[in-house]
Write an enzyme that holds these catalytic residues in place. Structure first.
Site, PDB file in Angstrom:
ATOM      1  N   GLY A 107       0.813  -1.222   0.000  1.00 26.18           N
ATOM      2  CA  GLY A 107       0.000   0.000   0.000  1.00 26.18           C
ATOM      3  C   GLY A 107       0.842   1.265   0.000  1.00 26.18           C
ATOM      4  O   GLY A 107       0.303   2.372   0.075  1.00 26.18           O
ATOM      5  N   GLU A 113       5.482   2.526   8.428  1.00 26.84           N
ATOM      6  CA  GLU A 113       5.205   1.209   9.028  1.00 26.84           C
ATOM      7  C   GLU A 113       6.453   0.666   9.712  1.00 26.84           C
ATOM      8  O   GLU A 113       6.377   0.101  10.803  1.00 26.84           O
ATOM      9  CB  GLU A 113       4.742   0.224   7.954  1.00 26.84           C
ATOM     10  CG  GLU A 113       3.320   0.479   7.481  1.00 26.84           C
ATOM     11  CD  GLU A 113       2.890  -0.409   6.333  1.00 26.84           C
ATOM     12  OE1 GLU A 113       1.687  -0.530   6.134  1.00 26.84           O
ATOM     13  OE2 GLU A 113       3.749  -0.970   5.632  1.00 26.84           O
TER      14      GLU A 113
HETATM   15  C1  5RP Z   1       0.819  -1.315   3.320  1.00 26.08           C
HETATM   16  C2  5RP Z   1       1.163  -2.671   3.792  1.00 26.08           C
HETATM   17  C3  5RP Z   1       0.036  -3.598   4.070  1.00 26.08           C
HETATM   18  O1  5RP Z   1       0.086  -3.973   5.389  1.00 26.08           O
HETATM   19  C4  5RP Z   1       0.159  -4.765   3.153  1.00 26.08           C
HETATM   20  O2  5RP Z   1       0.152  -4.285   1.816  1.00 26.08           O
HETATM   21  C5  5RP Z   1      -0.965  -5.770   3.352  1.00 26.08           C
HETATM   22  O3  5RP Z   1      -2.161  -5.182   2.971  1.00 26.08           O
HETATM   23  P1  5RP Z   1      -3.532  -5.982   2.949  1.00 26.08           P
HETATM   24  O4  5RP Z   1      -3.892  -6.260   4.365  1.00 26.08           O
HETATM   25  O5  5RP Z   1      -4.478  -5.027   2.264  1.00 26.08           O
HETATM   26  O6  5RP Z   1      -3.306  -7.222   2.121  1.00 26.08           O
HETATM   27  O7  5RP Z   1       2.290  -3.046   3.958  1.00 26.08           O
HETATM   28  O8  5RP Z   1       1.965  -0.588   2.976  1.00 26.08           O
END
Ligand code: 5RP
Length: 233
Positions: A107, A113
């Site tokens: 995302g 994060e």
């Molecule tokens: C965003 C992330 C998300 O935690 C990762 O992409 C998982 O997303 P989802 O729960 O929609 O599969 O790292 O940067």
């Protein structure tokens, strides 16, 4: 916002993982709020506890989106000026390999994060079982770069063996992170030794952060059709 989408919608499984993670929350905790669809489900469950049941917690979010969502439920937010560590962070992942080695950042929120995860006593991953892999690398590894360095970093990433591609929105404009940087999504390398790859990425000038989260997760709550599996580091 462009997301590197996984093939299926696993909403029910994501909900069960999020519900289990909610059981870890205790009154008075300072929490890290992850990003992505699974973390969003968890934030909503947490927000309902705050709004409807008077749960007293405070939080730091890993993205503008997650902070806005938390605020909509009345979750109070603090900053690292006020707190230096978090009791618990709950976040999603794009791939989960043995040893709880992760790819994150699908995302685009990997930088904050990783900051939030690094300050957390417990960093718990919530996911459905489609995220479990034997080796990291099928999911494109996001690398956040300072915009002016992108052509130079691209060359360095190719030397490692990656095929980097600048992340773009559907209209073709470049995706800009919350911190104003670009993302290079890197395919082409199934990682036998992610620690070595992480060291190489860390040493490239212009790389702000990358989506390899190694030895950071303390546990993972993984939901499947058969039930929930919990893995610890
Ligand atoms: C965003 C992330 C998300 O935690 C990762 O992409 C998982 O997303 P989802 O729960 O929609 O599969 O790292 O940067």
């Amino acid at each position: 916002m462009p997301m590197q989408n996984h093939a299926n919608d696993h909403t029910g499984m994501k909900l069960r993982a999020a519900e289990r993670a909610l059981e870890l929350v205790e009154p008075g905790m300072t929490l890290g709020l992850g990003s992505g669809s699974t973390a969003t489900i968890w934030i909503k469950l947490l927000g309902e506890k705050v709004r409807n049941h008077g749960l007293k917690i405070q939080a730091i979010a890993s993205s503008d989106d997650s902070e806005a969502l938390g605020k909509s439920y009345g979750i109070p937010f603090v900053t690292f000026e006020a707190v230096r560590s978090l009791d618990l962070t709950v976040d999603g992942a794009d791939e989960i390999a043995p040893g709880l080695a992760l790819i994150k950042g699908g995302g685009g929120k990997l930088l904050r994060e990783k900051i939030v995860a690094s300050a957390s006593k417990r960093f718990v991953i919530v996911a459905d079982d489609s995220k479990v892999v034997a080796k990291l690398g099928r999911f494109p590894l996001p690398v956040e770069v300072i915009p002016m360095s992108a052509p130079l970093v691209t060359e360095e990433l190719k030397k490692i063996g990656f095929a980097p591609k600048t992340r773009v929105h559907q209209d073709g404009t470049r995706y800009i992170t919350d911190e104003g940087n670009l993302i290079l999504d890197c395919t082409g390398l199934l990682m036998d030794n992610p620690v070595e790859i992480a060291h190489k990425l860390d040493s490239i000038v212009g790389v702000v952060e990358h989506g390899l989260f190694l030895k950071m997760a303390t546990s993972a709550i993984i939901a499947s059709e058969q039930g929930i599996i919990e893995r610890s580091s």
